[in-house]
Design a protein around this motif. Structure first.
Motif, mmCIF file in Angstrom:
data_model
loop_
_atom_site.group_PDB
_atom_site.id
_atom_site.type_symbol
_atom_site.label_atom_id
_atom_site.label_comp_id
_atom_site.label_asym_id
_atom_site.label_seq_id
_atom_site.Cartn_x
_atom_site.Cartn_y
_atom_site.Cartn_z
ATOM 1 N N MET A 1 0.848 -1.173 0.000
ATOM 2 C CA MET A 1 0.000 0.000 0.000
ATOM 3 C C MET A 1 0.889 1.230 0.000
ATOM 4 O O MET A 1 2.074 1.154 0.185
ATOM 5 N N GLY A 2 0.344 2.363 -0.187
ATOM 6 C CA GLY A 2 1.111 3.599 -0.268
ATOM 7 C C GLY A 2 1.063 4.119 -1.681
ATOM 8 O O GLY A 2 0.208 3.740 -2.469
ATOM 9 N N GLN B 1 -5.515 8.263 13.377
ATOM 10 C CA GLN B 1 -5.893 7.291 14.409
ATOM 11 C C GLN B 1 -5.392 7.728 15.784
ATOM 12 O O GLN B 1 -6.106 7.615 16.782
ATOM 13 N N VAL C 1 2.564 10.220 2.955
ATOM 14 C CA VAL C 1 2.078 8.975 2.387
ATOM 15 C C VAL C 1 0.829 8.536 3.149
ATOM 16 O O VAL C 1 0.643 8.873 4.316
ATOM 17 N N PRO C 2 -0.070 7.816 2.487
ATOM 18 C CA PRO C 2 -1.346 7.445 3.117
ATOM 19 C C PRO C 2 -1.199 6.768 4.481
ATOM 20 O O PRO C 2 -1.978 7.047 5.392
ATOM 21 N N GLN C 3 -0.179 5.924 4.659
ATOM 22 C CA GLN C 3 -0.012 5.249 5.945
ATOM 23 C C GLN C 3 0.313 6.242 7.059
ATOM 24 O O GLN C 3 -0.151 6.084 8.193
ATOM 25 N N GLN C 4 1.105 7.267 6.768
ATOM 26 C CA GLN C 4 1.424 8.276 7.779
ATOM 27 C C GLN C 4 0.177 9.056 8.159
ATOM 28 O O GLN C 4 -0.057 9.331 9.338
ATOM 29 N N ASP D 1 -2.936 8.063 7.960
ATOM 30 C CA ASP D 1 -3.826 7.187 8.719
ATOM 31 C C ASP D 1 -3.356 7.048 10.161
ATOM 32 O O ASP D 1 -4.158 7.158 11.086
ATOM 33 N N ALA D 2 -2.059 6.832 10.350
ATOM 34 C CA ALA D 2 -1.522 6.677 11.707
ATOM 35 C C ALA D 2 -1.744 7.954 12.523
ATOM 36 O O ALA D 2 -2.124 7.892 13.699
#
Length: 54
Positions: free
Chosen positions: A1-2, A37, A28-31, A33-34
């Motif tokens: 992902m990313g 959250q 990046v999308p994961q950053q 999202d983290a």
């Protein structure tokens, strides 16, 4: 992902300088999202008490 490989670097005719400008301060999308959250886990609930992450 990313972000997909070559998201910016495989654009024909785009100089290194232009690639960096296009990326800017991108996250990046994961950053993202983290971070979201983590913020939501510590945000007060509607009752005023901190919520808990599931």
């Amino acid at each position: 992902m990313g972000l997909p490989e070559g998201h910016v670097t495989d654009v024909p005719g785009l100089s290194r300088s232009a690639q960096l400008k296009a990326l800017g301060n991108g996250v990046v999308p994961q950053q993202a999202d983290a971070a979201l959250q983590a913020l939501l886990a510590n945000a007060p609930s509607r009752s005023g008490a901190p919520s808990r992450a599931a």
